[in-house]
Scaffold this motif. Structure first.
Motif, PDB file in Angstrom:
ATOM      1  N   ILE A 156      59.511  52.460  39.316  1.00  0.00           N
ATOM      2  CA  ILE A 156      58.801  51.285  38.817  1.00  0.00           C
ATOM      3  C   ILE A 156      57.580  51.047  39.697  1.00  0.00           C
ATOM      4  N   HIS A 157      56.411  50.998  39.052  1.00  0.00           N
ATOM      5  CA  HIS A 157      55.166  50.804  39.785  1.00  0.00           C
ATOM      6  C   HIS A 157      54.355  49.688  39.128  1.00  0.00           C
ATOM      7  N   ALA A 158      53.495  49.061  39.897  1.00  0.00           N
ATOM      8  CA  ALA A 158      52.613  48.017  39.386  1.00  0.00           C
ATOM      9  C   ALA A 158      51.232  48.636  39.163  1.00  0.00           C
ATOM     10  N   LEU A 159      50.830  48.744  37.892  1.00  0.00           N
ATOM     11  CA  LEU A 159      49.567  49.386  37.545  1.00  0.00           C
ATOM     12  C   LEU A 159      48.634  48.370  36.893  1.00  0.00           C
ATOM     13  N   THR A 160      47.386  48.407  37.250  1.00  0.00           N
ATOM     14  CA  THR A 160      46.411  47.496  36.657  1.00  0.00           C
ATOM     15  C   THR A 160      45.039  48.123  36.674  1.00  0.00           C
ATOM     16  N   THR A 161      44.259  47.875  35.612  1.00  0.00           N
ATOM     17  CA  THR A 161      42.862  48.310  35.576  1.00  0.00           C
ATOM     18  C   THR A 161      41.937  47.201  36.044  1.00  0.00           C
ATOM     19  N   GLU A 162      42.493  45.992  36.278  1.00  0.00           N
ATOM     20  CA  GLU A 162      41.705  44.854  36.732  1.00  0.00           C
ATOM     21  C   GLU A 162      42.348  44.271  37.984  1.00  0.00           C
ATOM     22  N   PRO A 163      42.186  44.937  39.127  1.00  0.00           N
ATOM     23  CA  PRO A 163      42.821  44.441  40.356  1.00  0.00           C
ATOM     24  C   PRO A 163      42.268  43.078  40.759  1.00  0.00           C
ATOM     25  N   LEU A 164      43.119  42.290  41.415  1.00  0.00           N
ATOM     26  CA  LEU A 164      42.685  40.984  41.899  1.00  0.00           C
ATOM     27  C   LEU A 164      41.649  41.142  42.994  1.00  0.00           C
ATOM     28  N   SER A 165      40.690  40.246  43.009  1.00  0.00           N
ATOM     29  CA  SER A 165      39.687  40.265  44.080  1.00  0.00           C
ATOM     30  C   SER A 165      40.305  39.752  45.372  1.00  0.00           C
ATOM     31  N   ASP A 166      39.682  40.096  46.480  1.00  0.00           N
ATOM     32  CA  ASP A 166      40.165  39.598  47.771  1.00  0.00           C
ATOM     33  C   ASP A 166      40.069  38.079  47.838  1.00  0.00           C
ATOM     34  N   GLU A 167      39.059  37.505  47.167  1.00  0.00           N
ATOM     35  CA  GLU A 167      38.916  36.043  47.155  1.00  0.00           C
ATOM     36  C   GLU A 167      40.103  35.385  46.452  1.00  0.00           C
ATOM     37  N   THR A 168      40.515  35.955  45.323  1.00  0.00           N
ATOM     38  CA  THR A 168      41.661  35.392  44.602  1.00  0.00           C
ATOM     39  C   THR A 168      42.938  35.568  45.406  1.00  0.00           C
ATOM     40  N   ARG A 169      43.095  36.716  46.031  1.00  0.00           N
ATOM     41  CA  ARG A 169      44.289  36.956  46.857  1.00  0.00           C
ATOM     42  C   ARG A 169      44.346  35.957  48.012  1.00  0.00           C
ATOM     43  N   ALA A 170      43.217  35.702  48.648  1.00  0.00           N
ATOM     44  CA  ALA A 170      43.190  34.748  49.748  1.00  0.00           C
ATOM     45  C   ALA A 170      43.498  33.336  49.240  1.00  0.00           C
ATOM     46  N   LEU A 171      43.029  33.013  48.036  1.00  0.00           N
ATOM     47  CA  LEU A 171      43.302  31.692  47.460  1.00  0.00           C
ATOM     48  C   LEU A 171      44.789  31.532  47.158  1.00  0.00           C
ATOM     49  N   ILE A 172      45.438  32.586  46.687  1.00  0.00           N
ATOM     50  CA  ILE A 172      46.884  32.545  46.447  1.00  0.00           C
ATOM     51  C   ILE A 172      47.612  32.172  47.739  1.00  0.00           C
ATOM     52  N   ASP A 173      47.263  32.850  48.817  1.00  0.00           N
ATOM     53  CA  ASP A 173      47.896  32.558  50.109  1.00  0.00           C
ATOM     54  C   ASP A 173      47.633  31.123  50.540  1.00  0.00           C
ATOM     55  N   ARG A 174      46.391  30.658  50.372  1.00  0.00           N
ATOM     56  CA  ARG A 174      46.030  29.317  50.816  1.00  0.00           C
ATOM     57  C   ARG A 174      46.805  28.259  50.026  1.00  0.00           C
ATOM     58  N   LEU A 175      46.927  28.435  48.715  1.00  0.00           N
ATOM     59  CA  LEU A 175      47.627  27.455  47.897  1.00  0.00           C
ATOM     60  C   LEU A 175      49.136  27.526  48.106  1.00  0.00           C
ATOM     61  N   GLU A 176      49.657  28.721  48.368  1.00  0.00           N
ATOM     62  CA  GLU A 176      51.086  28.828  48.672  1.00  0.00           C
ATOM     63  C   GLU A 176      51.398  28.089  49.965  1.00  0.00           C
ATOM     64  N   ALA A 177      50.540  28.253  50.966  1.00  0.00           N
ATOM     65  CA  ALA A 177      50.740  27.564  52.235  1.00  0.00           C
ATOM     66  C   ALA A 177      50.609  26.052  52.054  1.00  0.00           C
ATOM     67  N   ALA A 178      49.655  25.606  51.222  1.00  0.00           N
ATOM     68  CA  ALA A 178      49.485  24.180  50.968  1.00  0.00           C
ATOM     69  C   ALA A 178      50.699  23.605  50.252  1.00  0.00           C
ATOM     70  N   THR A 179      51.269  24.373  49.330  1.00  0.00           N
ATOM     71  CA  THR A 179      52.480  23.926  48.626  1.00  0.00           C
ATOM     72  C   THR A 179      53.628  23.758  49.606  1.00  0.00           C
ATOM     73  N   ASP A 180      53.779  24.735  50.497  1.00  0.00           N
ATOM     74  CA  ASP A 180      54.870  24.687  51.473  1.00  0.00           C
ATOM     75  C   ASP A 180      54.693  23.532  52.453  1.00  0.00           C
TER      76      ASP A 180
END
Length: 232
Positions: free
Chosen positions: A122-146
């Motif tokens: 099982i692999h995760a395949l995508t032709t539209e990878p997330l940008s580093d900005e979106t990835r950093a925002l995910i981390d920031r909002l997860e930390a804010a939620t916690d």
């Protein structure tokens, strides 16, 4: 806390010949002393070398090591697949943590189980990878939620118009291509979903107190009731 996690933490607390009373363990784990007494008996019955008695305290002999982790085939597949999905679609810190978790798990798995993990198809395949900005925002909002941090969001609607919202982040959801933030919007005084790819900025605005009526559980309960079929 799950019972298995509690037993593990008791063993960790007693390592190295450290004497701990039942009261100290109960306070650390936020359970009753009676629960600790039962857990100690169960650990002793399973072969863990815990010595001591009620009113005196408990200690564990030096040199004891926890047995290696054992996972079923389905558990190995779930762990590897989940880590690969997070690596492809999660935040930057999440992806790194998933990779490190797999390394730690592989280090304690028997050789046959390590080969099984490597063989997961099982692999995760995508032709539209997330940008580093979106990835950093995910981390920031997860930390804010916690941390229960209110956030000021500069949010763009479908037409590109930007508004400012003060929100209380409650949870993140991934919908296959889009991440969303479930939050309590202080302007609308209601639950709202915000697409992360439309958030231009997210700025902390101080912490908020937990409120059972403004929580992920409250939102899910409301949605279940809203979608339930009408009573005859």
């Amino acid at each position: 806390m799950r019972r298995a996690d509690r037993l593990f933490r008791i063993v960790q607390a007693l390592r190295g010949g450290r004497l701990r009373t039942a009261r100290q363990l109960a306070e650390a784990l936020e359970v009753s002393e009676r629960t600790i007494y039962r857990d100690i008996v169960d650990l002793q019955a399973s072969g863990v070398p815990v010595e001591g008695a009620s009113g005196y305290g408990y200690v564990m002999a030096d040199g004891y090591e926890m047995p290696p982790l054992m996972f079923s085939r389905d558990e190995v597949v779930a762990l590897v697949a989940g880590a690969r999905l997070i690596r492809a679609f999660g935040g930057l810190a999440m992806a790194q943590a998933a990779e490190e978790a797999l390394v730690k798990i592989a280090a304690v798995l028997p050789e046959a189980e390590r080969h099984r993990a490597d063989a997961v198809k099982i692999h995760a395949l995508t032709t539209e990878p997330l940008s580093d900005e979106t990835r950093a925002l995910i981390d920031r909002l997860e930390a804010a939620t916690d941390a229960r941090n209110r956030m000021e969001l500069a949010y763009r609607d479908a037409e590109g118009a930007e508004t400012l919202r003060i929100v209380r982040p409650l949870g993140l959801g991934f919908w296959g291509k889009v991440w969303t933030l479930l939050a309590w919007c202080e302007m609308r005084e209601d639950f709202r979903m915000f697409r992360l790819d439309r958030i231009a900025r997210a700025t902390p605005q101080g912490t908020f107190r937990p409120d059972p009526s403004i929580s992920l559980a409250a939102y899910l309960d409301r949605e279940r009731r809203r979608r339930a079929p009408p009573e005859p």
